[in-house]
Every structure is written in structure tokens, then in C-alpha cells.
Scaffold this active site. Structure first.
Site, PDB file in Angstrom:
ATOM      1  N   HIS A 133      -1.890  -5.027   1.708  1.00  0.00           N
ATOM      2  CA  HIS A 133      -2.713  -6.583   0.986  1.00  0.00           C
ATOM      3  C   HIS A 133      -3.048  -8.016   0.776  1.00  0.00           C
ATOM      4  CE1 HIS A 133      -7.241  -7.489  -0.149  1.00  0.00           C
ATOM      5  NE2 HIS A 133      -6.274  -8.387  -1.014  1.00  0.00           N
ATOM      6  N   THR A 186      -4.909  -7.887  10.499  1.00  0.00           N
ATOM      7  CA  THR A 186      -5.624  -6.375   9.793  1.00  0.00           C
ATOM      8  C   THR A 186      -5.178  -5.526  10.613  1.00  0.00           C
ATOM      9  OG1 THR A 186      -6.879  -7.450   8.737  1.00  0.00           O
ATOM     10  CG2 THR A 186      -6.995  -5.694   8.680  1.00  0.00           C
ATOM     11  N   TYR A 192     -12.556  -2.918  -2.494  1.00  0.00           N
ATOM     12  CA  TYR A 192     -13.159  -2.421  -1.210  1.00  0.00           C
ATOM     13  C   TYR A 192     -14.872  -2.114  -0.955  1.00  0.00           C
ATOM     14  CZ  TYR A 192      -8.262  -2.132   0.630  1.00  0.00           C
ATOM     15  OH  TYR A 192      -7.204  -2.141   0.734  1.00  0.00           O
ATOM     16  N   ASN A 227      -1.871   0.055   7.020  1.00  0.00           N
ATOM     17  CA  ASN A 227      -1.351  -1.203   7.264  1.00  0.00           C
ATOM     18  C   ASN A 227      -0.456  -2.049   6.567  1.00  0.00           C
ATOM     19  OD1 ASN A 227      -2.949  -2.372   5.804  1.00  0.00           O
ATOM     20  ND2 ASN A 227      -4.662  -3.135   7.317  1.00  0.00           N
ATOM     21  N   PHE A 277     -15.185   4.077   8.087  1.00  0.00           N
ATOM     22  CA  PHE A 277     -14.060   3.970   7.793  1.00  0.00           C
ATOM     23  C   PHE A 277     -13.670   3.969   6.492  1.00  0.00           C
ATOM     24  CE2 PHE A 277     -14.398  -0.559   9.037  1.00  0.00           C
ATOM     25  CZ  PHE A 277     -13.377  -1.117   8.483  1.00  0.00           C
ATOM     26  N   LYS A 317       0.763  -0.756   0.100  1.00  0.00           N
ATOM     27  CA  LYS A 317      -0.144  -0.205   0.322  1.00  0.00           C
ATOM     28  C   LYS A 317       0.990   1.230  -0.518  1.00  0.00           C
ATOM     29  CE  LYS A 317      -3.831  -2.296   2.308  1.00  0.00           C
ATOM     30  NZ  LYS A 317      -4.905  -2.211   3.704  1.00  0.00           N
ATOM     31  N   GLU A 336      -9.334 -10.856  -6.939  1.00  0.00           N
ATOM     32  CA  GLU A 336      -9.035 -10.291  -6.899  1.00  0.00           C
ATOM     33  C   GLU A 336      -7.473 -10.067  -8.130  1.00  0.00           C
ATOM     34  OE1 GLU A 336      -7.219 -10.218  -2.988  1.00  0.00           O
ATOM     35  OE2 GLU A 336      -9.255  -9.162  -2.537  1.00  0.00           O
ATOM     36  N   ARG A 363      -0.515 -14.701   4.803  1.00  0.00           N
ATOM     37  CA  ARG A 363      -1.339 -14.294   5.390  1.00  0.00           C
ATOM     38  C   ARG A 363      -0.665 -14.130   6.786  1.00  0.00           C
ATOM     39  NH1 ARG A 363      -6.112 -11.550   4.097  1.00  0.00           N
ATOM     40  NH2 ARG A 363      -6.791 -11.913   6.909  1.00  0.00           N
TER      41      ARG A 363
END
Length: 133
Positions: free
Chosen positions: A115, A91, A49, A112, A57, A9, A126, A85
Site C-alpha cells: 500500500h 493497484t 479501508y 497486491n 470485496f 502487506k 495515514e 507510487r
């Protein structure tokens, strides 16, 4: 061989953590099959998203993910979704243990760093979203 999607990100890019994060995947014998740097536009962010659209948020997340360049990768390997993961951590960075990417470098709830697809099925969707050709 399993495949998964990973997005580094805007905060990871800004903080110059790309190499450090990628090396963690490679040290776990995972393979970077494809990688590109893109700017996610609002339309793509809304699609990605959509599952959290009702949350307070949501708009902040859209603004954040579109705030700068990201690195998008297809990573493959044995049990790639779970392996990635586990490396990424929870998260919420504040709940992520040391030794995970978010635990070591994160300090914000949704800014964070990274992803990672949460299932094989999500990964395939995705991957098609970000690597359509």
C-alpha cells in the site's frame, strides 16, 4: 521534503520480499524514516479501508490485511508520494507494467504486496493512523 506511508502487506512478508522492496526505494534516494512490523487488527483495518466499504470485496480485503504481519514505513524524499507510487505500479497487479513492484511480483487483484499513500494529504492522515506517538 515530502513524506508518505507504505505498508508491505501480508503477502510481501510471507513471500520474503521485504528487503527487495525496500532496496528499490533506497535506490531511488528515498529515506526510510520509521519502520515497524505490526499485526493490523480489525478495527484499524476498518478505519484504513473505510473508503471502499461499499464494495463487494471489502470483507475479503479486511480479512487479508489482518491475516499476518505487515511492515509499515514512513518514507521521505523529494516528491516521495509520486516517486513511491511510480515504483509500486497500478493497484491491479495484472495491469502493472514490468519494472514496478506489483508488475514484477504481484499476481492477485488486492493481494497486491504493498500500500502507498495516494496524496500528500492521505499520507499525513495515514502516518498519524499508524504512527500515532
Amino acid at each position: 521534503m515530502e513524506r508518505t506511508l507504505v505498508i508491505l502487506k501480508p503477502d510481501a512478508v510471507r513471500r520474503k520480499l521485504i528487503g527487495e522492496i525496500i532496496s528499490r526505494f533506497e535506490k531511488k534516494n528515498l529515506t526510510i524514516d520509521q519502520m515497524k512490523i505490526i499485526n493490523i487488527d480489525r478495527e484499524l483495518a476498518l478505519e484504513h479501508y473505510a473508503h471502499v466499504k461499499g464494495y463487494s470485496f471489502f470483507e475479503d480485503m479486511i480479512n487479508y490485511i489482518t491475516s499476518g504481519p505487515v511492515v509499515v514505513m514512513i518514507i521521505s524524499g523529494e516528491n516521495a508520494v509520486t516517486a513511491v507510487r511510480n515504483l509500486v505500479g497500478k493497484t491491479n497487479c495484472l495491469e502493472s507494467p514490468p519494472g514496478t513492484i506489483r508488475g514484477d511480483y504481484g499476481f492477485h487483484r488486492f493481494e497486491n504486496l504493498i500500500h502507498a499513500s495516494d496524496s500528500v494529504e492521505s499520507a499525513e492522515l495515514e502516518i498519524k493512523r499508524f504512527f500515532s506517538s
